[in-house]
Design a protein around this motif. Structure first.
Motif, PDB file in Angstrom:
ATOM      1  N   MET A 247      -5.206 -16.861  15.932  1.00  0.00           N
ATOM      2  CA  MET A 247      -6.094 -15.982  16.700  1.00  0.00           C
ATOM      3  C   MET A 247      -7.450 -16.643  16.956  1.00  0.00           C
ATOM      4  SD  MET A 247      -5.198 -12.500  14.627  1.00  0.00           S
ATOM      5  CE  MET A 247      -6.146 -11.259  15.502  1.00  0.00           C
ATOM      6  N   GLY A 248      -7.662 -17.794  16.323  1.00  0.00           N
ATOM      7  CA  GLY A 248      -8.917 -18.516  16.529  1.00  0.00           C
ATOM      8  C   GLY A 248     -10.028 -18.098  15.576  1.00  0.00           C
ATOM      9  N   PHE A 249      -9.667 -17.362  14.519  1.00  0.00           N
ATOM     10  CA  PHE A 249     -10.687 -16.960  13.542  1.00  0.00           C
ATOM     11  C   PHE A 249     -10.823 -18.095  12.519  1.00  0.00           C
ATOM     12  CE2 PHE A 249      -9.810 -12.035  13.677  1.00  0.00           C
ATOM     13  CZ  PHE A 249      -9.874 -12.061  15.061  1.00  0.00           C
ATOM     14  N   GLN A 250     -12.016 -18.688  12.417  1.00  0.00           N
ATOM     15  CA  GLN A 250     -12.185 -19.757  11.433  1.00  0.00           C
ATOM     16  C   GLN A 250     -12.706 -19.220  10.107  1.00  0.00           C
ATOM     17  OE1 GLN A 250     -14.384 -22.490  13.812  1.00  0.00           O
ATOM     18  NE2 GLN A 250     -12.515 -23.253  14.761  1.00  0.00           N
TER      19      GLN A 250
ATOM     20  N   GLU B  87     -20.204 -18.561   4.563  1.00  0.00           N
ATOM     21  CA  GLU B  87     -20.022 -18.849   3.128  1.00  0.00           C
ATOM     22  C   GLU B  87     -18.681 -18.356   2.603  1.00  0.00           C
ATOM     23  OE1 GLU B  87     -23.482 -17.374   1.132  1.00  0.00           O
ATOM     24  OE2 GLU B  87     -24.734 -18.650   2.395  1.00  0.00           O
ATOM     25  N   CYS B  88     -17.936 -17.719   3.440  1.00  0.00           N
ATOM     26  CA  CYS B  88     -16.665 -17.159   2.975  1.00  0.00           C
ATOM     27  C   CYS B  88     -15.518 -17.714   3.817  1.00  0.00           C
ATOM     28  CB  CYS B  88     -16.727 -15.633   3.098  1.00  0.00           C
ATOM     29  SG  CYS B  88     -15.285 -14.809   2.427  1.00  0.00           S
ATOM     30  N   THR B  89     -14.343 -17.816   3.222  1.00  0.00           N
ATOM     31  CA  THR B  89     -13.157 -18.242   3.977  1.00  0.00           C
ATOM     32  C   THR B  89     -12.034 -17.222   3.760  1.00  0.00           C
ATOM     33  OG1 THR B  89     -12.246 -19.477   2.122  1.00  0.00           O
ATOM     34  CG2 THR B  89     -13.665 -20.708   3.651  1.00  0.00           C
ATOM     35  N   PHE B  90     -11.114 -17.155   4.713  1.00  0.00           N
ATOM     36  CA  PHE B  90      -9.944 -16.292   4.530  1.00  0.00           C
ATOM     37  C   PHE B  90      -9.079 -16.832   3.385  1.00  0.00           C
ATOM     38  CE2 PHE B  90     -10.886 -15.320   9.071  1.00  0.00           C
ATOM     39  CZ  PHE B  90     -10.995 -13.946   8.965  1.00  0.00           C
ATOM     40  N   GLU B  91      -9.074 -18.169   3.245  1.00  0.00           N
ATOM     41  CA  GLU B  91      -8.230 -18.790   2.199  1.00  0.00           C
ATOM     42  C   GLU B  91      -8.649 -18.338   0.803  1.00  0.00           C
ATOM     43  OE1 GLU B  91      -9.459 -20.352   4.799  1.00  0.00           O
ATOM     44  OE2 GLU B  91      -7.671 -21.120   5.838  1.00  0.00           O
ATOM     45  N   SER B  92      -9.945 -18.029   0.635  1.00  0.00           N
ATOM     46  CA  SER B  92     -10.430 -17.659  -0.704  1.00  0.00           C
ATOM     47  C   SER B  92     -10.061 -16.224  -1.081  1.00  0.00           C
ATOM     48  CB  SER B  92     -11.953 -17.804  -0.759  1.00  0.00           C
ATOM     49  OG  SER B  92     -12.548 -16.809   0.059  1.00  0.00           O
ATOM     50  N   MET B  93      -9.443 -15.502  -0.147  1.00  0.00           N
ATOM     51  CA  MET B  93      -9.205 -14.075  -0.402  1.00  0.00           C
ATOM     52  C   MET B  93      -7.822 -13.778  -0.987  1.00  0.00           C
ATOM     53  SD  MET B  93     -10.800 -12.460   3.028  1.00  0.00           S
ATOM     54  CE  MET B  93     -12.527 -12.554   3.429  1.00  0.00           C
ATOM     55  N   GLY B  94      -7.041 -14.824  -1.206  1.00  0.00           N
ATOM     56  CA  GLY B  94      -5.715 -14.629  -1.797  1.00  0.00           C
ATOM     57  C   GLY B  94      -4.727 -13.992  -0.827  1.00  0.00           C
TER      58      GLY B  94
ATOM     59  N   LYS C  99     -22.207 -17.819  21.251  1.00  0.00           N
ATOM     60  CA  LYS C  99     -20.905 -17.161  21.095  1.00  0.00           C
ATOM     61  C   LYS C  99     -19.854 -18.207  20.729  1.00  0.00           C
ATOM     62  CE  LYS C  99     -22.133 -13.125  23.008  1.00  0.00           C
ATOM     63  NZ  LYS C  99     -21.858 -11.780  22.648  1.00  0.00           N
ATOM     64  N   SER C 100     -18.955 -17.847  19.842  1.00  0.00           N
ATOM     65  CA  SER C 100     -17.846 -18.740  19.545  1.00  0.00           C
ATOM     66  C   SER C 100     -16.775 -18.508  20.604  1.00  0.00           C
ATOM     67  CB  SER C 100     -17.289 -18.438  18.156  1.00  0.00           C
ATOM     68  OG  SER C 100     -16.613 -17.205  18.199  1.00  0.00           O
ATOM     69  N   LYS C 101     -15.644 -19.226  20.474  1.00  0.00           N
ATOM     70  CA  LYS C 101     -14.643 -19.104  21.533  1.00  0.00           C
ATOM     71  C   LYS C 101     -14.006 -17.712  21.544  1.00  0.00           C
ATOM     72  CE  LYS C 101     -10.758 -21.064  19.063  1.00  0.00           C
ATOM     73  NZ  LYS C 101      -9.726 -22.025  19.016  1.00  0.00           N
ATOM     74  N   ASN C 102     -14.194 -16.969  20.429  1.00  0.00           N
ATOM     75  CA  ASN C 102     -13.660 -15.613  20.410  1.00  0.00           C
ATOM     76  C   ASN C 102     -14.657 -14.610  20.928  1.00  0.00           C
ATOM     77  OD1 ASN C 102     -11.236 -14.247  19.674  1.00  0.00           O
ATOM     78  ND2 ASN C 102     -11.152 -15.681  17.961  1.00  0.00           N
ATOM     79  N   ASP C 103     -15.737 -15.124  21.513  1.00  0.00           N
ATOM     80  CA  ASP C 103     -16.714 -14.231  22.096  1.00  0.00           C
ATOM     81  C   ASP C 103     -17.444 -13.422  21.050  1.00  0.00           C
ATOM     82  OD1 ASP C 103     -17.290 -14.444  24.654  1.00  0.00           O
ATOM     83  OD2 ASP C 103     -16.442 -12.511  25.274  1.00  0.00           O
ATOM     84  N   ILE C 104     -17.517 -13.977  19.876  1.00  0.00           N
ATOM     85  CA  ILE C 104     -18.206 -13.227  18.824  1.00  0.00           C
ATOM     86  C   ILE C 104     -19.504 -13.958  18.520  1.00  0.00           C
ATOM     87  CG2 ILE C 104     -17.098 -14.351  16.816  1.00  0.00           C
ATOM     88  CD1 ILE C 104     -16.879 -11.369  15.756  1.00  0.00           C
ATOM     89  N   SER C 105     -20.551 -13.202  18.296  1.00  0.00           N
ATOM     90  CA  SER C 105     -21.832 -13.824  18.027  1.00  0.00           C
ATOM     91  C   SER C 105     -21.758 -14.578  16.701  1.00  0.00           C
ATOM     92  CB  SER C 105     -22.892 -12.730  17.970  1.00  0.00           C
ATOM     93  OG  SER C 105     -24.076 -13.261  17.457  1.00  0.00           O
ATOM     94  N   GLU C 106     -22.214 -15.847  16.707  1.00  0.00           N
ATOM     95  CA  GLU C 106     -22.155 -16.667  15.481  1.00  0.00           C
ATOM     96  C   GLU C 106     -22.877 -15.982  14.328  1.00  0.00           C
ATOM     97  OE1 GLU C 106     -20.518 -19.389  15.159  1.00  0.00           O
ATOM     98  OE2 GLU C 106     -20.339 -20.337  17.126  1.00  0.00           O
ATOM     99  N   SER C 107     -23.872 -15.186  14.641  1.00  0.00           N
ATOM    100  CA  SER C 107     -24.663 -14.561  13.586  1.00  0.00           C
ATOM    101  C   SER C 107     -23.865 -13.522  12.805  1.00  0.00           C
ATOM    102  CB  SER C 107     -25.895 -13.900  14.190  1.00  0.00           C
ATOM    103  OG  SER C 107     -25.484 -12.875  15.061  1.00  0.00           O
TER     104      SER C 107
END
Ligand code: ADP
Ligand code: MG
Length: 237
Positions: free
Chosen positions: A39-42, A20-27, A7-15
């Motif tokens: 919010m801790g979303f990488q 391969e995607c970033t928020f920065e690439s979404m414009g 689990k990452s620090k946001n309690d979300i399963s790494e899987s």
């Protein structure tokens, strides 16, 4: 160690994360990028990396992904982005997005999530939730300062539409039905039909669900137009 259960620090399963995607690439607007960092979303989750670009293109979305896979941000991020863009063009007041959830508790949770995503745009975007313990009359007072985003249960929204405290006809751009599998099983079918009659002809719709039940199929027919269908199977993550 099995990475798939880490689990990452946001309690979300790494899987569930799309490395391969970033928020920065979404414009996305810098205000959103700063907020997701806070919010801790990488990286986006799989459902987010698929849904956000398609939503920004204006597609209707049907997303089926398991609980905890990040479906809220899969619609909140494009909604905030589109509202920021439309605010640059016009400062005309009006409800631009409605999010329907099956319970009051979810109204509060989803509102808090929207407040976080719009943290650096809080002076620009006004969000209200109508699932609280407040009476219809109290809420009517709050609605005088017209919000940009309304989060509500279907029943409460119908009450406000009927009393004309809420008008969607000329301003609504996006409608979300979250936990779509539960919305109809909680007996909201008539409410959804009513709400439909108050919507503008053109409106982008999102159905988010953990399962694709007969109820979701029914809602799909009712509100979606040639949607992008995103199915994130448990086995494939
Ligand atoms: P769902 O609606 O699919 O059940 P949620 O939207 O409630 O999932 O998100 C589940 C959890 O995952 C929340 O704690 C949320 O903050 C976290 N989360 C969502 N997206 C990301 C991300 N990109 N990176 C890290 N954590 C995330
Ligand atoms: Mg959810």
């Amino acid at each position: 160690m099995d990475l798939r259960t880490t689990k990452s620090k946001n309690d979300i399963s790494e899987s569930l994360i799309d490395l391969e995607c970033t928020f920065e690439s979404m414009g996305l607007d810098i205000k959103i990028l700063k907020a997701v960092k806070k919010m801790g979303f990488q990286n986006p989750t799989l459902v987010q990396s698929k849904s956000i670009p398609l939503s920004l293109q204006g597609k209707d979305i049907l997303a089926k992904a398991r609980t905890g896979s990040g479906k809220t941000a899969a619609y909140s991020i494009p909604i905030i982005q589109k509202i920021l863009i439309s605010k640059e063009k016009s400062n005309q007041k009006g409800i631009k997005a409605v999010v329907l959830v099956p319970t009051r508790e979810l109204c509060e949770q989803v509102k808090n999530h929207f407040v976080q995503v719009s943290y650096y745009a809080s002076n620009l975007i006004n969000i209200i939730q109508l699932g609280s313990d407040k009476s219809v009359d109290e809420q009517r007072g709050l609605l005088r300062d017209i919000p940009d985003i309304v989060i509500s249960t279907p029943t409460r929204l119908v009450q406000h539409l009927q009393s004309k405290a809420i008008q969607l006809q000329n301003t609504l751009e996006m409608l979300v039905i979250d936990e779509a599998d539960l919305v109809l099983s909680y007996g909201h079918k008539e409410d959804i039909n009513q709400i439909k009659s108050y919507l503008p002809k053109v409106c982008q719709c999102f159905l988010m669900s953990a399962t694709l039940t007969a109820q979701v199929e029914e809602l799909k027919k009712l509100v979606l137009h040639t949607p992008a269908i995103l199915k994130l199977e448990e086995d494939s993550v």
